[in-house]
Design a protein around this motif. Structure first.
Motif, PDB file in Angstrom:
ATOM      1  N   GLU A 239      92.427 -24.719 109.085  1.00  0.00           N
ATOM      2  CA  GLU A 239      91.309 -23.786 108.913  1.00  0.00           C
ATOM      3  C   GLU A 239      90.745 -23.371 110.265  1.00  0.00           C
ATOM      4  OE1 GLU A 239      89.783 -25.541 104.582  1.00  0.00           O
ATOM      5  OE2 GLU A 239      89.011 -26.347 106.471  1.00  0.00           O
ATOM      6  N   GLU A 270      95.568 -25.130  98.499  1.00  0.00           N
ATOM      7  CA  GLU A 270      94.410 -24.308  98.162  1.00  0.00           C
ATOM      8  C   GLU A 270      93.609 -23.949  99.411  1.00  0.00           C
ATOM      9  OE1 GLU A 270      92.254 -26.517  95.289  1.00  0.00           O
ATOM     10  OE2 GLU A 270      93.753 -26.257  93.703  1.00  0.00           O
ATOM     11  N   ARG A 271      93.434 -24.918 100.291  1.00  0.00           N
ATOM     12  CA  ARG A 271      92.658 -24.650 101.504  1.00  0.00           C
ATOM     13  C   ARG A 271      93.393 -23.705 102.446  1.00  0.00           C
ATOM     14  NH1 ARG A 271      90.096 -30.313 103.566  1.00  0.00           N
ATOM     15  NH2 ARG A 271      89.206 -28.873 105.132  1.00  0.00           N
ATOM     16  N   ALA A 274      93.025 -20.213 101.002  1.00  0.00           N
ATOM     17  CA  ALA A 274      91.667 -19.721 101.201  1.00  0.00           C
ATOM     18  C   ALA A 274      91.446 -19.280 102.638  1.00  0.00           C
ATOM     19  CB  ALA A 274      90.659 -20.803 100.811  1.00  0.00           C
ATOM     20  N   ALA A 307      96.139 -20.421  94.255  1.00  0.00           N
ATOM     21  CA  ALA A 307      95.047 -19.565  94.710  1.00  0.00           C
ATOM     22  C   ALA A 307      93.894 -19.630  93.712  1.00  0.00           C
ATOM     23  CB  ALA A 307      95.536 -18.124  94.857  1.00  0.00           C
ATOM     24  N   ALA A 310      88.402 -18.326  95.524  1.00  0.00           N
ATOM     25  CA  ALA A 310      88.120 -18.083  96.943  1.00  0.00           C
ATOM     26  C   ALA A 310      89.329 -17.548  97.685  1.00  0.00           C
ATOM     27  CB  ALA A 310      87.638 -19.377  97.600  1.00  0.00           C
ATOM     28  N   SER A 311      90.539 -17.813  97.162  1.00  0.00           N
ATOM     29  CA  SER A 311      91.737 -17.439  97.918  1.00  0.00           C
ATOM     30  C   SER A 311      92.605 -16.438  97.167  1.00  0.00           C
ATOM     31  CB  SER A 311      92.567 -18.694  98.222  1.00  0.00           C
ATOM     32  OG  SER A 311      92.942 -19.353  97.030  1.00  0.00           O
TER      33      SER A 311
END
Length: 492
Positions: A239, A270-271, A274, A307, A310-311
């Protein structure tokens, strides 16, 4: 040089338990040196300022300054006024001869022999070919019934897909190069795992992009189990990389990563998606090894299925291949993407390729209905190869470490010393070609690792480990040169 910058907190996490025998500058310098050699601090990364690191580690600034000075004298960092201390490797690159020679056992190829139904499928495809011979034979998109079959496989895995979202390519390598050439401009940044697939690095560099490293590791303690933490990826660092570097594209191997064998957890996926969505980056997920599972519990879904709200805006391009599952000589790959992306790729493809071979597509189409049975055959072959590697490492080299990968084609073996290049060089004189760790980095790191395929026969493993034993006796006493990657033979 990369654009990476390591915070004091991130370096503290990487250092782990390093204060053995006190907290002196020597122990700190030794640990940072090891992290550079292992590739866990990518070459070109800016280290934390002395004051910041001293505060984080609760050391005097003099101690940190002394450690940095020793690293600088050893050639492991460069300190530039106004730019800080930058990680590097000392010395000149080692250039190896490329000729294999007759009778050499080639472990640079992590690939399986042809699947047992392939010969019959080839005969059936040859019988089917005449109905295509009245046409020109230039097929830039892919045979309709093959695209339909590939789309159906994605739908079965939980990702609804239509044939117009599939482009058939000449292997996955062409897919990587085509995506890079289509969606990247010179100077764009690309987030890429280190270590990673050798030829992906080359294709992205040829597109003129700048590489931003995302470190992938295998847990040091105990077996690596899918879904446990850590999974090999530092989601927080990823990130941060997206925020800092704003890459146009990220190239990832989320399932049975080549070469480490790690698989990305659902939470990390997922992160990543995003972060990509927040910065407008395309995520390219190379799934060429995704179906080569041995014993992992359950199937991961394709990346887009992770996803969340948020993504949802993260564009994801998937790459698949028949070469890993069916046979390396069957040069058929594919791209799954949004229709708009597929149209751009189709428009760009004729610049380097006017069509994917029709006969090979017919062979793959014959085999798609048999893939589940073929996967079972591959699972047993890979299990036997994995067991052979673990057993022989234990017998010949108990000081080496082999994490348990639950699928894929390779074992990322820790040597316990930065001698991978020397080992690969010495192995040649014993009749073995093997890919040293630095081949999978972007700047010569990973000297403490060697990639060993789990795709060979028991007899070939006996030969290979006999060769490695002779090579180890030489390499363990040698200095640690590192590869000039451009001089090396192809690695698959």
């Amino acid at each position: 040089m990369t654009d990476a910058q390591l915070t004091a907190r991130s370096l503290e996490l990487l250092l782990g338990t390093w204060r053995t025998g006190g907290a002196g500058y020597q122990a700190l310098a030794d640990r940072i040196r090891l992290l550079v050699l292992d590739g866990r601090i990518p070459i070109g990364t800016r280290l934390p300022a002395e004051r910041d690191l001293a505060g984080r580690l609760e050391l005097s600034r003099t101690t940190v300054a002394s450690a940095y000075r020793q690293l600088r004298e050893g050639g492991f960092i460069d300190s530039v006024r106004g730019s800080g201390s930058i990680a590097r490797l000392p010395g000149k690159a080692l250039t190896l001869p490329t000729a294999g020679g007759e009778g050499m056992l080639d472990f640079t190829k992590a690939s399986l022999p042809a699947a047992s139904p392939l010969a019959a499928a080839a005969r059936a495809a040859a019988d089917e070919l005449p109905r295509f011979l009245s046409k020109p034979g230039y097929d830039p998109v892919g045979l309709p019934h093959l695209r339909e079959a590939i789309a159906a496989r994605y739908t079965l895995r939980g990702l609804p897909t239509t044939p117009d979202q599939i482009l058939v390519t000449v292997g996955a390598q062409q897919a990587i190069a085509l995506i890079a050439r289509t969606f990247l401009s010179r100077g764009d940044r690309v987030a890429i795992e280190v270590p990673t697939y050798v030829h992906a690095i080359e294709a992205i560099r040829l597109a003129g992009a700048r590489l931003v490293p995302l470190t992938v590791t295998v847990p040091e303690e105990g077996p690596h189990r899918i879904g446990d933490e850590p999974d090999g990826w530092d989601a927080e660092a990823i990130e941060q990389t997206f925020r800092r570097a704003n890459p146009a594209l990220a190239y990832l191997i989320p399932d049975f990563h080549n070469p480490t064998g790690a698989s990305m957890s659902p939470q990390t996926r997922e992160r990543v998606l995003a972060a990509a969505a927040a910065h407008g980056a395309i995520v390219v997920a190379d799934e060429t090894t995704a179906e080569l599972d041995i014993d992992r519990p359950g199937e991961y879904l394709p990346m887009p299925r992770y996803a969340d709200a948020a993504s949802a805006g993260a564009p994801v391009i998937l790459i698949g291949s028949a070469s890993k599952l069916l046979w390396g000589g069957l040069r058929i790959g594919w791209i799954r993407a949004a229709r708009s992306h597929i149209q751009r790729l189709i428009a760009a493809k004729p610049a380097t390729d006017l069509g994917t071979p029709v006969l090979e597509q017919l062979v793959v189409a014959q085999l798609v209905p048999q893939l589940d049975a073929i996967k079972e055959e591959r699972r047993e072959q890979l299990r036997q190869g994995r067991e052979s590697v673990h057993r022989l490492v234990g017998e010949w080299f108990p000081e080496w470490s082999v994490p348990v990968a639950h699928g894929g084609l390779t074992a990322w073996v820790g040597l316990g010393a930065p001698v991978s290049s020397a080992l690969a060089l010495a192995a040649r004189s014993h009749g073995l070609l093997i890919a040293a760790g630095p081949r999978f980095g972007i700047d010569g790191a990973f000297e403490r690792f060697v990639r060993i395929p789990i795709t060979y026969s028991a007899e070939e493993y006996e030969r290979a480990f006999t060769a490695l034993s002779g090579a180890w006796a030489v390499a363990a006493s040698e200095p640690a040169p590192y590869f000039d990657a451009g001089s090396l033979p192809s690695v698959v």
